[in-house]
Design a protein around this motif. Structure first.
Motif, PDB file in Angstrom:
ATOM      1  N   UNK A 164       0.811  -1.211   0.000  1.00 28.65           N
ATOM      2  CA  UNK A 164       0.000   0.000   0.000  1.00 28.65           C
ATOM      3  C   UNK A 164       0.844   1.261   0.000  1.00 28.65           C
ATOM      4  N   UNK A 165       1.853   1.303  -0.827  1.00 27.17           N
ATOM      5  CA  UNK A 165       2.663   2.509  -0.959  1.00 27.17           C
ATOM      6  C   UNK A 165       3.705   2.656   0.113  1.00 27.17           C
ATOM      7  N   UNK A 166       3.335   3.215   1.273  1.00 27.60           N
ATOM      8  CA  UNK A 166       4.347   3.501   2.289  1.00 27.60           C
ATOM      9  C   UNK A 166       4.476   2.412   3.345  1.00 27.60           C
ATOM     10  N   UNK A 167       3.526   1.467   3.405  1.00 25.69           N
ATOM     11  CA  UNK A 167       3.670   0.393   4.387  1.00 25.69           C
ATOM     12  C   UNK A 167       4.244  -0.838   3.713  1.00 25.69           C
ATOM     13  N   UNK A 168       4.706  -1.762   4.526  1.00 23.32           N
ATOM     14  CA  UNK A 168       5.269  -2.981   3.973  1.00 23.32           C
ATOM     15  C   UNK A 168       4.155  -3.888   3.460  1.00 23.32           C
ATOM     16  N   UNK A 169       4.493  -4.885   2.647  1.00 19.60           N
ATOM     17  CA  UNK A 169       3.466  -5.805   2.160  1.00 19.60           C
ATOM     18  C   UNK A 169       2.753  -6.488   3.314  1.00 19.60           C
ATOM     19  N   UNK A 170       1.457  -6.662   3.188  1.00 21.13           N
ATOM     20  CA  UNK A 170       0.687  -7.273   4.256  1.00 21.13           C
ATOM     21  C   UNK A 170      -0.494  -8.051   3.742  1.00 21.13           C
ATOM     22  N   UNK A 171      -1.009  -8.894   4.614  1.00 20.56           N
ATOM     23  CA  UNK A 171      -2.213  -9.669   4.335  1.00 20.56           C
ATOM     24  C   UNK A 171      -3.276  -9.194   5.318  1.00 20.56           C
ATOM     25  N   UNK A 172      -4.482  -8.986   4.830  1.00 17.95           N
ATOM     26  CA  UNK A 172      -5.580  -8.480   5.650  1.00 17.95           C
ATOM     27  C   UNK A 172      -6.703  -9.496   5.611  1.00 17.95           C
ATOM     28  N   UNK A 173      -7.169  -9.942   6.783  1.00 14.93           N
ATOM     29  CA  UNK A 173      -8.231 -10.937   6.862  1.00 14.93           C
ATOM     30  C   UNK A 173      -9.430 -10.292   7.554  1.00 14.93           C
ATOM     31  N   UNK A 174     -10.521 -10.156   6.811  1.00 14.73           N
ATOM     32  CA  UNK A 174     -11.754  -9.546   7.315  1.00 14.73           C
ATOM     33  C   UNK A 174     -12.746 -10.645   7.655  1.00 14.73           C
ATOM     34  N   UNK A 175     -13.476 -10.487   8.747  1.00 14.97           N
ATOM     35  CA  UNK A 175     -14.641 -11.315   9.037  1.00 14.97           C
ATOM     36  C   UNK A 175     -15.828 -10.373   8.938  1.00 14.97           C
ATOM     37  N   UNK A 176     -16.740 -10.705   8.023  1.00  8.28           N
ATOM     38  CA  UNK A 176     -17.827  -9.790   7.687  1.00  8.28           C
ATOM     39  C   UNK A 176     -19.189 -10.424   7.915  1.00  8.28           C
ATOM     40  N   UNK A 177     -20.145  -9.564   8.242  1.00 10.24           N
ATOM     41  CA  UNK A 177     -21.555  -9.934   8.289  1.00 10.24           C
ATOM     42  C   UNK A 177     -22.216  -9.066   7.231  1.00 10.24           C
ATOM     43  N   UNK A 178     -22.360  -9.615   6.028  1.00 10.66           N
ATOM     44  CA  UNK A 178     -22.807  -8.811   4.896  1.00 10.66           C
ATOM     45  C   UNK A 178     -21.724  -7.803   4.565  1.00 10.66           C
TER      46      UNK A 178
END
Length: 194
Positions: A164-178
């Motif tokens: 994301x440009x200025x941050x290091x590479x990352x993985x994002x895991x979302x738990x969603x309700x709709x």
């Protein structure tokens, strides 16, 4: 031992930092933070001391038998940093600062990852960033213990690794309700940048 306070950007010999038994160390740190929004932990780390003795101990200990913990508390009103320390054995199971003060969560997770420190009551003891010098080389990003929803009504969305440009590479895991996000877990350090 007296408390040691220093100015920001100052140096002090490691031998000058007061060393307390872990219970007194923990009680003192938590007491100093209790009810004081202007005080916070800016650094809590450990290292293996090189000398053969520790304060208050008559027996020589090997480097692997002990770990020196140092806590630095900053006070936004006085602009001072308080230093205190404790020597523990990585084989001990310790009470967790995090269970009583959330500010220590990542620090204790890193101590667990690097040195194998175990806690009786840490709520979220997971690897932080898989540093090259971590204790358990079997823990890798591929087997990271992400939080699971366990519900058919909720769904998990994994995004990344992205940069994301200025941050290091990352993985994002979302738990969603709709479309509502119930939980987000971020795992930085997904890719080593050399």
């Amino acid at each position: 031992m007296e408390d040691l306070f220093i100015q920001n950007n100052s140096t002090v010999a490691l031998s000058e930092i007061p060393e307390l038994p872990y219970e007194a160390f923990m009680a003192g740190v938590l007491d100093r933070l209790s009810g004081h929004a202007e005080r916070h932990c800016v650094l809590y780390f450990g290292y293996r001391p090189t000398s053969d003795q520790t304060a208050g101990t008559d027996q020589p200990l090997t480097r692997e038998d002990r770990l020196k913990l140092i806590c630095c508390l900053a006070d936004d009103k006085t602009h001072l940093v308080q230093l205190t320390s404790s020597v523990v054995s990585p084989a001990e199971t310790l009470a967790s600062f995090t269970a009583q003060h959330h500010n220590f969560e990542l620090f204790e997770r890193e101590l667990h990852e690097q040195f194998g420190l175990k806690y009786t009551d840490h709520p979220w003891l997971k690897p932080v960033r898989y540093a090259h010098d971590r204790l358990d080389k079997g823990q890798r990003i591929e087997n990271y213990p992400f939080c699971r929803s366990g519900s058919e009504e909720l769904h998990e969305v994994g995004v990344g690794p992205i940069h994301a440009g200025i941050i290091e590479p990352g993985h994002f895991r979302f738990i969603c309700n709709g479309e509502q996000i119930m939980h987000l877990e971020i795992q930085l350090g997904y890719q080593h940048r050399g």
